[in-house]
Write a protein that holds these residues in place. Structure first.
Motif, PDB file in Angstrom:
ATOM      1  N   LEU A 104       0.816  -1.206   0.000  1.00 35.85           N
ATOM      2  CA  LEU A 104       0.000   0.000   0.000  1.00 35.85           C
ATOM      3  C   LEU A 104       0.856   1.266   0.000  1.00 35.85           C
ATOM      4  O   LEU A 104       0.563   2.220  -0.731  1.00 35.85           O
ATOM      5  CB  LEU A 104      -0.947  -0.003   1.203  1.00 35.85           C
ATOM      6  CG  LEU A 104      -1.948   1.155   1.283  1.00 35.85           C
ATOM      7  CD1 LEU A 104      -2.838   1.202   0.051  1.00 35.85           C
ATOM      8  CD2 LEU A 104      -2.814   1.032   2.544  1.00 35.85           C
ATOM      9  N   ALA A 105       1.914   1.289   0.787  1.00 36.61           N
ATOM     10  CA  ALA A 105       2.765   2.488   0.856  1.00 36.61           C
ATOM     11  C   ALA A 105       3.389   2.786  -0.505  1.00 36.61           C
ATOM     12  O   ALA A 105       3.483   3.956  -0.919  1.00 36.61           O
ATOM     13  CB  ALA A 105       3.841   2.297   1.919  1.00 36.61           C
ATOM     14  N   ARG A 106       3.798   1.743  -1.217  1.00 41.56           N
ATOM     15  CA  ARG A 106       4.384   1.943  -2.550  1.00 41.56           C
ATOM     16  C   ARG A 106       3.348   2.491  -3.526  1.00 41.56           C
ATOM     17  O   ARG A 106       3.641   3.398  -4.325  1.00 41.56           O
ATOM     18  CB  ARG A 106       4.949   0.617  -3.056  1.00 41.56           C
ATOM     19  CG  ARG A 106       5.513   0.678  -4.461  1.00 41.56           C
ATOM     20  CD  ARG A 106       6.278  -0.591  -4.811  1.00 41.56           C
ATOM     21  NE  ARG A 106       5.452  -1.781  -4.720  1.00 41.56           N
ATOM     22  CZ  ARG A 106       4.650  -2.207  -5.701  1.00 41.56           C
ATOM     23  NH1 ARG A 106       4.553  -1.502  -6.829  1.00 41.56           N
ATOM     24  NH2 ARG A 106       3.952  -3.324  -5.563  1.00 41.56           N
ATOM     25  N   TRP A 107       2.132   1.969  -3.462  1.00 39.35           N
ATOM     26  CA  TRP A 107       1.076   2.476  -4.338  1.00 39.35           C
ATOM     27  C   TRP A 107       0.730   3.921  -4.000  1.00 39.35           C
ATOM     28  O   TRP A 107       0.503   4.744  -4.897  1.00 39.35           O
ATOM     29  CB  TRP A 107      -0.160   1.598  -4.223  1.00 39.35           C
ATOM     30  CG  TRP A 107       0.049   0.170  -4.626  1.00 39.35           C
ATOM     31  CD1 TRP A 107       0.935  -0.306  -5.566  1.00 39.35           C
ATOM     32  CD2 TRP A 107      -0.631  -0.977  -4.118  1.00 39.35           C
ATOM     33  NE1 TRP A 107       0.849  -1.664  -5.671  1.00 39.35           N
ATOM     34  CE2 TRP A 107      -0.104  -2.116  -4.799  1.00 39.35           C
ATOM     35  CE3 TRP A 107      -1.628  -1.163  -3.168  1.00 39.35           C
ATOM     36  CZ2 TRP A 107      -0.561  -3.402  -4.545  1.00 39.35           C
ATOM     37  CZ3 TRP A 107      -2.087  -2.451  -2.911  1.00 39.35           C
ATOM     38  CH2 TRP A 107      -1.552  -3.557  -3.597  1.00 39.35           C
ATOM     39  N   GLN A 108       0.677   4.235  -2.710  1.00 42.80           N
ATOM     40  CA  GLN A 108       0.384   5.610  -2.301  1.00 42.80           C
ATOM     41  C   GLN A 108       1.483   6.562  -2.762  1.00 42.80           C
ATOM     42  O   GLN A 108       1.211   7.704  -3.141  1.00 42.80           O
ATOM     43  CB  GLN A 108       0.204   5.670  -0.786  1.00 42.80           C
ATOM     44  CG  GLN A 108      -1.077   5.008  -0.308  1.00 42.80           C
ATOM     45  CD  GLN A 108      -1.184   4.950   1.206  1.00 42.80           C
ATOM     46  OE1 GLN A 108      -0.191   4.758   1.900  1.00 42.80           O
ATOM     47  NE2 GLN A 108      -2.395   5.099   1.722  1.00 42.80           N
ATOM     48  N   GLU A 109       2.720   6.096  -2.754  1.00 41.85           N
ATOM     49  CA  GLU A 109       3.831   6.916  -3.238  1.00 41.85           C
ATOM     50  C   GLU A 109       3.677   7.203  -4.729  1.00 41.85           C
ATOM     51  O   GLU A 109       3.933   8.321  -5.196  1.00 41.85           O
ATOM     52  CB  GLU A 109       5.154   6.213  -2.962  1.00 41.85           C
ATOM     53  CG  GLU A 109       6.378   7.015  -3.359  1.00 41.85           C
ATOM     54  CD  GLU A 109       7.672   6.293  -3.026  1.00 41.85           C
ATOM     55  OE1 GLU A 109       8.737   6.753  -3.510  1.00 41.85           O
ATOM     56  OE2 GLU A 109       7.628   5.287  -2.298  1.00 41.85           O
ATOM     57  N   ALA A 110       3.259   6.184  -5.479  1.00 39.88           N
ATOM     58  CA  ALA A 110       3.018   6.392  -6.910  1.00 39.88           C
ATOM     59  C   ALA A 110       1.915   7.411  -7.127  1.00 39.88           C
ATOM     60  O   ALA A 110       2.029   8.304  -7.989  1.00 39.88           O
ATOM     61  CB  ALA A 110       2.668   5.064  -7.578  1.00 39.88           C
ATOM     62  N   LEU A 111       0.844   7.303  -6.361  1.00 37.53           N
ATOM     63  CA  LEU A 111      -0.267   8.245  -6.474  1.00 37.53           C
ATOM     64  C   LEU A 111       0.198   9.666  -6.148  1.00 37.53           C
ATOM     65  O   LEU A 111      -0.147  10.628  -6.857  1.00 37.53           O
ATOM     66  CB  LEU A 111      -1.400   7.822  -5.537  1.00 37.53           C
ATOM     67  CG  LEU A 111      -2.689   8.647  -5.571  1.00 37.53           C
ATOM     68  CD1 LEU A 111      -3.347   8.570  -6.934  1.00 37.53           C
ATOM     69  CD2 LEU A 111      -3.652   8.176  -4.481  1.00 37.53           C
ATOM     70  N   ALA A 112       1.005   9.804  -5.093  1.00 36.93           N
ATOM     71  CA  ALA A 112       1.477  11.125  -4.673  1.00 36.93           C
ATOM     72  C   ALA A 112       2.441  11.747  -5.671  1.00 36.93           C
ATOM     73  O   ALA A 112       2.639  12.965  -5.671  1.00 36.93           O
ATOM     74  CB  ALA A 112       2.134  11.026  -3.301  1.00 36.93           C
ATOM     75  N   SER A 113       3.044  10.919  -6.539  1.00 36.17           N
ATOM     76  CA  SER A 113       4.035  11.434  -7.481  1.00 36.17           C
ATOM     77  C   SER A 113       3.427  11.907  -8.797  1.00 36.17           C
ATOM     78  O   SER A 113       4.162  12.342  -9.701  1.00 36.17           O
ATOM     79  CB  SER A 113       5.092  10.360  -7.755  1.00 36.17           C
ATOM     80  OG  SER A 113       4.542   9.273  -8.477  1.00 36.17           O
ATOM     81  N   LEU A 114       2.111  11.838  -8.946  1.00 34.98           N
ATOM     82  CA  LEU A 114       1.479  12.337 -10.165  1.00 34.98           C
ATOM     83  C   LEU A 114       1.780  13.826 -10.329  1.00 34.98           C
ATOM     84  O   LEU A 114       1.546  14.608  -9.400  1.00 34.98           O
ATOM     85  CB  LEU A 114      -0.032  12.109 -10.121  1.00 34.98           C
ATOM     86  CG  LEU A 114      -0.507  10.661 -10.234  1.00 34.98           C
ATOM     87  CD1 LEU A 114      -1.980  10.550  -9.881  1.00 34.98           C
ATOM     88  CD2 LEU A 114      -0.270  10.119 -11.641  1.00 34.98           C
ATOM     89  N   PRO A 115       2.277  14.248 -11.483  1.00 32.02           N
ATOM     90  CA  PRO A 115       2.667  15.650 -11.644  1.00 32.02           C
ATOM     91  C   PRO A 115       1.458  16.569 -11.813  1.00 32.02           C
ATOM     92  O   PRO A 115       0.401  16.125 -12.287  1.00 32.02           O
ATOM     93  CB  PRO A 115       3.515  15.624 -12.919  1.00 32.02           C
ATOM     94  CG  PRO A 115       2.987  14.458 -13.692  1.00 32.02           C
ATOM     95  CD  PRO A 115       2.593  13.430 -12.671  1.00 32.02           C
TER      96      PRO A 115
END
Length: 322
Positions: free
Chosen positions: A39-50
């Motif tokens: 989950l933390a990795r997926w949330q990091e991907a979501l947070a990195s959307l430009p």
């Protein structure tokens, strides 16, 4: 991922106020990092959307998504990397600023089969059970639904929805990290309920059909899509082991049996509106879903059979009213 506005609005709605009281705890449990190590990795991907400017939202095209001026190749590369961080993408397709997410399923093909038979969704409150990434939810919104709620217990799919919503920013659509068991009993709050690709995973199909009935307001419509086999109203195939390499397929009825079941639990005017054999063009491996897919689940010498020798997947769409 913020559900505050949804919960506040539901607290003011007599049909959904009781659910709103327990929903925060349900969401917290559905996104519990102790249960989902990625989950933390997926949330990091979501947070990195430009940050990108949207000029057009696509809700009625095959590829749901957004358009806007992007002149910076680094921004597109960052966008693609963030979206790839949410692999695998199973339901779609999507197009986000020209980044084409070619999902495992051509879910638009299913939608094109379903849509001509539906009662109009304009101004309706809609529930999509087992919605995955929410692709069909967006298409329902595109048909004018007043509110669309999807539920799916897989956190990755919920985050995929929020990745699209990050740019869509539509207030009347949500995907909740919940299983069907989280829906309060006899809620009777939705005008249209979709259950697509769920029934054959339920140990008790009659309990599932009864729950679907109890989600619907008077005059509402059920849209049921599921795997079926040929036969009469007494025909039900119970796989002795796996079916198409799935271990959680409990039973595949005929369409005549399904219509009988729907009538037995209290639906009216149960009817089959579409039957279609799933092809390896509709469900397949892609760069956005690199694991095994339908072709690997079928007999390599005879695509009319699964690898176990059972009839290959055939899906039917049935409608019924309350």
């Amino acid at each position: 991922m913020n559900y505050d506005d949804l919960i506040l609005n539901w607290k003011l709605d007599p049909d959904l106020a009781a659910w709103a009281e327990v929903l925060p705890e349900q969401i917290q449990q559905g996104l519990d990092p102790q249960r989902y190590g990625d989950l933390a990795r997926w949330q990091e991907a979501l947070a990195s959307l430009p940050p990108l400017d949207v000029t057009e939202r696509m809700l009625t095209e095959s590829a749901v998504g957004v358009r806007g001026p992007v002149d910076n190749p680094a921004m597109i590369a960052a966008l693609k990397q963030a979206l790839e961080g949410l692999h695998p993408w199973r339901k779609g397709p999507f197009n986000v600023f020209g980044v084409e997410i070619d999902t495992e399923w051509r879910s638009d093909w299913k939608w094109d089969r379903v849509l001509p038979h539906l009662a109009p969704l304009q101004d309706k409150r809609v529930l999509d059970i087992g919605c995955g990434s929410g692709y069909h939810c967006w298409r329902m919104l595109g048909e004018g639904a007043r509110e669309v709620i999807g539920i799916d217990p897989t956190p990755l799919f919920v985050l995929q929805f929020w990745a699209i919503q990050h740019y869509m920013r539509q207030p009347n659509i949500s995907v909740l990290p919940l299983g069907v068991e989280a829906i309060p009993e006899r809620i009777k709050a939705f005008d249209t309920v979709f259950s697509m690709g769920i029934l054959y995973h339920r140990r008790s199909p009659f309990d599932h059909l009864t729950q679907l009935r109890d989600c619907l307001a008077p005059g509402g419509q059920l849209v049921l899509e599921t795997l079926v086999v040929e036969g009469d109203r007494d025909t039900v195939f119970v796989p002795p082991g796996r079916y198409a390499r799935m271990g959680n397929v409990w039973c595949l009825p005929s369409t005549a049996a399904l219509e009988s079941w729907l009538t037995k639990v209290g639906f009216k005017n149960a009817r089959t509106v579409d039957v279609n054999q799933t092809s390896i063009a509709e469900q397949r491996r892609t760069d956005w879903m690199q694991f095994h897919s339908l072709e690997q689940f079928l007999d390599p010498n005879d695509h009319s059979k699964t690898v176990e020798g059972h009839p290959a997947p055939v899906r039917a769409v049935l409608l019924a009213d309350v």
